[in-house]
Design a protein around this motif. Structure first.
Motif, PDB file in Angstrom:
ATOM      1  N   PHE A 186      12.937  -1.529   4.824  1.00 14.67           N
ATOM      2  CA  PHE A 186      11.531  -1.158   4.665  1.00 14.67           C
ATOM      3  C   PHE A 186      11.084  -1.283   3.214  1.00 14.67           C
ATOM      4  CE2 PHE A 186       8.231   2.434   5.100  1.00 14.67           C
ATOM      5  CZ  PHE A 186       7.301   1.604   5.715  1.00 14.67           C
ATOM      6  N   LEU A 187      12.025  -1.130   2.290  1.00 12.01           N
ATOM      7  CA  LEU A 187      11.721  -1.223   0.865  1.00 12.01           C
ATOM      8  C   LEU A 187      11.068  -2.557   0.512  1.00 12.01           C
ATOM      9  CD1 LEU A 187      12.025   0.117  -1.944  1.00 12.01           C
ATOM     10  CD2 LEU A 187      14.347  -0.824  -2.045  1.00 12.01           C
ATOM     11  N   ASN A 188      11.389  -3.603   1.253  1.00 16.37           N
ATOM     12  CA  ASN A 188      10.801  -4.928   1.019  1.00 16.37           C
ATOM     13  C   ASN A 188       9.510  -5.152   1.780  1.00 16.37           C
ATOM     14  OD1 ASN A 188      12.446  -6.516  -0.849  1.00 16.37           O
ATOM     15  ND2 ASN A 188      14.086  -6.225   0.638  1.00 16.37           N
ATOM     16  N   LYS A 189       9.060  -4.139   2.519  1.00 13.57           N
ATOM     17  CA  LYS A 189       7.902  -4.313   3.389  1.00 13.57           C
ATOM     18  C   LYS A 189       6.751  -3.370   3.047  1.00 13.57           C
ATOM     19  CE  LYS A 189      10.824  -5.804   7.280  1.00 13.57           C
ATOM     20  NZ  LYS A 189      10.222  -7.126   7.519  1.00 13.57           N
ATOM     21  N   VAL A 190       6.870  -2.635   1.935  1.00 15.95           N
ATOM     22  CA  VAL A 190       5.802  -1.719   1.536  1.00 15.95           C
ATOM     23  C   VAL A 190       5.231  -2.156   0.192  1.00 15.95           C
ATOM     24  CG1 VAL A 190       6.690   0.258   2.814  1.00 15.95           C
ATOM     25  CG2 VAL A 190       7.464  -0.126   0.475  1.00 15.95           C
ATOM     26  N   HIS A 191       3.920  -1.924   0.023  1.00 16.59           N
ATOM     27  CA  HIS A 191       3.220  -2.274  -1.205  1.00 16.59           C
ATOM     28  C   HIS A 191       2.236  -1.155  -1.527  1.00 16.59           C
ATOM     29  CE1 HIS A 191       4.723  -6.474  -1.155  1.00 16.59           C
ATOM     30  NE2 HIS A 191       4.750  -6.245   0.154  1.00 16.59           N
ATOM     31  N   PHE A 192       2.208  -0.760  -2.790  1.00 21.10           N
ATOM     32  CA  PHE A 192       1.380   0.356  -3.236  1.00 21.10           C
ATOM     33  C   PHE A 192       0.386  -0.133  -4.285  1.00 21.10           C
ATOM     34  CE2 PHE A 192       5.574   1.975  -2.049  1.00 21.10           C
ATOM     35  CZ  PHE A 192       5.255   3.009  -1.176  1.00 21.10           C
ATOM     36  N   GLY A 218     -13.933   7.250  -7.493  1.00 15.93           N
ATOM     37  CA  GLY A 218     -12.892   8.022  -8.159  1.00 15.93           C
ATOM     38  C   GLY A 218     -11.589   7.263  -8.202  1.00 15.93           C
ATOM     39  N   LEU A 219     -10.491   7.933  -7.849  1.00 14.44           N
ATOM     40  CA  LEU A 219      -9.173   7.305  -7.815  1.00 14.44           C
ATOM     41  C   LEU A 219      -8.988   6.641  -6.455  1.00 14.44           C
ATOM     42  CD1 LEU A 219      -6.335   6.909  -9.166  1.00 14.44           C
ATOM     43  CD2 LEU A 219      -5.634   8.945  -7.869  1.00 14.44           C
ATOM     44  N   ASN A 220      -8.649   5.371  -6.460  1.00 14.25           N
ATOM     45  CA  ASN A 220      -8.490   4.604  -5.224  1.00 14.25           C
ATOM     46  C   ASN A 220      -7.016   4.294  -4.992  1.00 14.25           C
ATOM     47  OD1 ASN A 220     -11.421   4.329  -5.121  1.00 14.25           O
ATOM     48  ND2 ASN A 220     -11.173   2.808  -6.752  1.00 14.25           N
ATOM     49  N   VAL A 221      -6.536   4.593  -3.796  1.00 12.83           N
ATOM     50  CA  VAL A 221      -5.131   4.389  -3.445  1.00 12.83           C
ATOM     51  C   VAL A 221      -5.062   3.507  -2.208  1.00 12.83           C
ATOM     52  CG1 VAL A 221      -2.934   5.492  -2.886  1.00 12.83           C
ATOM     53  CG2 VAL A 221      -4.603   6.704  -4.313  1.00 12.83           C
ATOM     54  N   GLY A 222      -4.268   2.455  -2.270  1.00 13.91           N
ATOM     55  CA  GLY A 222      -4.051   1.586  -1.128  1.00 13.91           C
ATOM     56  C   GLY A 222      -2.567   1.424  -0.858  1.00 13.91           C
ATOM     57  N   VAL A 223      -2.196   1.333   0.408  1.00 13.88           N
ATOM     58  CA  VAL A 223      -0.805   1.108   0.801  1.00 13.88           C
ATOM     59  C   VAL A 223      -0.801   0.160   1.990  1.00 13.88           C
ATOM     60  CG1 VAL A 223       1.323   2.143   1.694  1.00 13.88           C
ATOM     61  CG2 VAL A 223      -0.060   3.406   0.042  1.00 13.88           C
ATOM     62  N   THR A 224       0.083  -0.835   1.976  1.00 15.71           N
ATOM     63  CA  THR A 224       0.358  -1.620   3.173  1.00 15.71           C
ATOM     64  C   THR A 224       1.828  -1.436   3.519  1.00 15.71           C
ATOM     65  OG1 THR A 224       0.892  -3.657   1.950  1.00 15.71           O
ATOM     66  CG2 THR A 224      -1.399  -3.332   2.645  1.00 15.71           C
ATOM     67  N   ALA A 225       2.110  -1.248   4.799  1.00 10.31           N
ATOM     68  CA  ALA A 225       3.480  -1.014   5.247  1.00 10.31           C
ATOM     69  C   ALA A 225       3.715  -1.775   6.541  1.00 10.31           C
ATOM     70  CB  ALA A 225       3.715   0.485   5.460  1.00 10.31           C
ATOM     71  N   ASN A 243       2.520  -5.169  13.277  1.00  4.81           N
ATOM     72  CA  ASN A 243       3.375  -4.084  12.778  1.00  4.81           C
ATOM     73  C   ASN A 243       2.929  -3.564  11.418  1.00  4.81           C
ATOM     74  OD1 ASN A 243       4.902  -4.557  15.055  1.00  4.81           O
ATOM     75  ND2 ASN A 243       6.854  -4.594  13.988  1.00  4.81           N
ATOM     76  N   THR A 244       1.878  -4.162  10.860  1.00  4.01           N
ATOM     77  CA  THR A 244       1.439  -3.786   9.521  1.00  4.01           C
ATOM     78  C   THR A 244       0.334  -2.742   9.578  1.00  4.01           C
ATOM     79  OG1 THR A 244       2.026  -5.943   8.614  1.00  4.01           O
ATOM     80  CG2 THR A 244       0.473  -4.618   7.350  1.00  4.01           C
ATOM     81  N   VAL A 245       0.544  -1.654   8.836  1.00  2.00           N
ATOM     82  CA  VAL A 245      -0.443  -0.587   8.737  1.00  2.00           C
ATOM     83  C   VAL A 245      -1.007  -0.595   7.324  1.00  2.00           C
ATOM     84  CG1 VAL A 245      -0.918   1.854   9.122  1.00  2.00           C
ATOM     85  CG2 VAL A 245       0.984   0.760  10.326  1.00  2.00           C
ATOM     86  N   THR A 246      -2.325  -0.537   7.226  1.00  2.00           N
ATOM     87  CA  THR A 246      -2.991  -0.485   5.921  1.00  2.00           C
ATOM     88  C   THR A 246      -3.688   0.857   5.776  1.00  2.00           C
ATOM     89  OG1 THR A 246      -3.341  -2.878   5.901  1.00  2.00           O
ATOM     90  CG2 THR A 246      -4.704  -1.563   4.414  1.00  2.00           C
ATOM     91  N   TYR A 247      -3.465   1.501   4.651  1.00  2.00           N
ATOM     92  CA  TYR A 247      -4.066   2.786   4.338  1.00  2.00           C
ATOM     93  C   TYR A 247      -4.917   2.642   3.085  1.00  2.00           C
ATOM     94  CZ  TYR A 247       0.155   4.138   6.992  1.00  2.00           C
ATOM     95  OH  TYR A 247       1.161   4.227   7.925  1.00  2.00           O
ATOM     96  N   GLU A 248      -6.119   3.194   3.124  1.00  2.00           N
ATOM     97  CA  GLU A 248      -6.970   3.256   1.935  1.00  2.00           C
ATOM     98  C   GLU A 248      -7.570   4.650   1.851  1.00  2.00           C
ATOM     99  OE1 GLU A 248      -9.133  -0.595   0.737  1.00  2.00           O
ATOM    100  OE2 GLU A 248      -9.348  -0.527   2.934  1.00  2.00           O
TER     101      GLU A 248
END
Length: 398
Positions: free
Chosen positions: A88-94, A103-110, A199-204
């Motif tokens: 999973f370490l190779n499949k997540v991006h922050f 304000g502060l913007n946070v994005g994650v793809t997993a 299988n990819t989840v994107t969070y913002e």
């Protein structure tokens, strides 16, 4: 046949071992987080909650993806889940940025190792009835968590988001840690979103800047250049169970206060550090230090060459680390004890009960590692297979 042999070997070795409970563990290969990053300014018009990581919207945090040398935290509930963490370490991006509007913007793809699934409902404020907040235990299925800490390392703000795939309902949770203003109100689709594509989840998610930066470092909605943000951010997977019931979670975190953290057991636990910049992200992921006007520039642009430059956000490329010979070592970990309901056990003084577990970690030639958790059957089988040395499993209250 292999399973029969494994069980037979186990029986030979575990006769004298204690039976210990198994619960989620957290592991940092280098003993503590070392990650530092620059938080660049985005144009507010480019920041949109649409489930897409736009090239002008964020800058990706540079991380070490080698499971043997990374300073990221790996959380897991079984030995097999640890191996999944390494993959999973190779499949997540922050991703991070800031702007005057959001304000502060946070994005994650997993990219999860399984099809994302969760039937866990949105917890209401009575989930923790005695304390009046919903918690974020839906993250045991899948989700992301973001935490901000003060200079004393105590949590200032914490939020988790996920998705019920049965109803397509976005989940939102917290523990009443609401930032420097003491209150935090966020609206779904306006301040945060969760989307699934295969299988990819994107969070913002965006946080009011005054919630995550102390007032003394703000000029209106603009953080002072080079002011520091201490944070931890997690991406979880597993897609089993409901809340912590029958879950089988794995997670990757930047910062040692990530999901399922056991801060006190790391050698040098630390939050990740972000430093606000007034340089603006421009097309291609570069930065432009000429866009800040005189009336908004409240500090010098940092010239610390040790901090990473903004990478060009054009495509995601992952590479496998070079192979190395397999090695095996015995390591000690600490397991928080839980009862049959999944609640943390405390002693008569109110202290959390933990188990000290010495276990075997094997580094494979493909550069993944396979730890053996507190399950004595697994420990014994591995040790019997590789050598005649013993394994000590001890229970201790701490």
């Amino acid at each position: 046949m292999k399973r029969v042999i494994t069980l037979a070997l186990s029986v030979l070795v575990i006769v004298s071992l204690f039976v210990v409970s198994v619960s989620a563990e957290a592991y940092n290969p280098v003993g503590g987080c070392k990650t530092e990053t620059t938080i660049y300014r985005a144009n507010a018009a480019d920041v949109v909650k649409d489930g897409v990581i736009g090239e002008n919207e964020y800058v990706e945090i540079d991380i070490n993806r080698d499971p043997n040398t990374t300073d990221l935290m790996l959380s897991f509930q079984t030995a097999e889940r640890f191996e999944d963490c390494c993959e999973f370490l190779n499949k997540v991006h922050f991703y991070l940025s800031w702007d005057e509007t959001h304000g502060l913007n946070v994005g994650v793809t997993a990219e999860l190792l399984e099809t994302p699934w969760s039937a866990t409902p949105q917890p209401d404020d009575t989930y923790y009835a005695d304390q009046g907040f919903p918690g974020d235990e839906f993250l045991f299925q899948f989700g992301m968590m973001f935490r901000v800490a003060g200079k004393d390392d105590e949590t200032v703000m914490n939020r988790g988001i996920g998705l019920n795939t049965e109803t397509n309902t976005i989940l939102y949770g917290h523990y009443n840690e609401n930032g420097y203003t003491g209150t935090l109100s966020q609206k779904v689709y306006e301040d945060y979103i969760v989307t699934v594509n295969g299988n990819t989840v994107t969070y913002e998610i965006s946080f009011p800047i005054e919630s995550v930066v102390e007032a003394q470092y703000l000029d209106g909605k603009i953080p002072a250049a080079d002011s520091e943000l201490r944070f931890s951010v997690s991406a979880t997977g597993g897609s089993q169970g409901e809340y912590n019931n029958d879950a089988n979670m794995y997670a990757i975190s930047i910062g040692d206060a990530g999901y399922m953290a056991q801060w006190e057991v790391f050698d040098a636990p630390a939050h990740a550090k972000g430093f606000f910049s007034h340089e603006t992200i421009v097309k291609g992921g570069d930065v432009d230090d000429t866009t800040a006007s005189d009336d908004t520039q409240i500090g010098e642009i940092p010239t610390d060459t040790e901090r990473p430059d903004a990478p060009v956000i054009t495509e995601i490329v992952t590479t496998n680390p070079p192979t190395q010979p397999a090695t095996t070592e015995i390591v000690t970990s600490y397991v928080t004890e839980t009862d049959d309901n999944g609640d943390i056990v405390t002693d008569d003084k109110g202290d959390v009960v933990t188990n000290v577990v010495s276990s075997v970690v094997t580094q494979k030639p493909d550069n993944t590692t396979s730890p053996v958790t507190g399950d004595p059957m697994i420990i014994a089988a591995v040790v019997a297979a590789i050598s005649a040395c013993g394994v000590v499993v001890a229970k201790k209250r701490k």
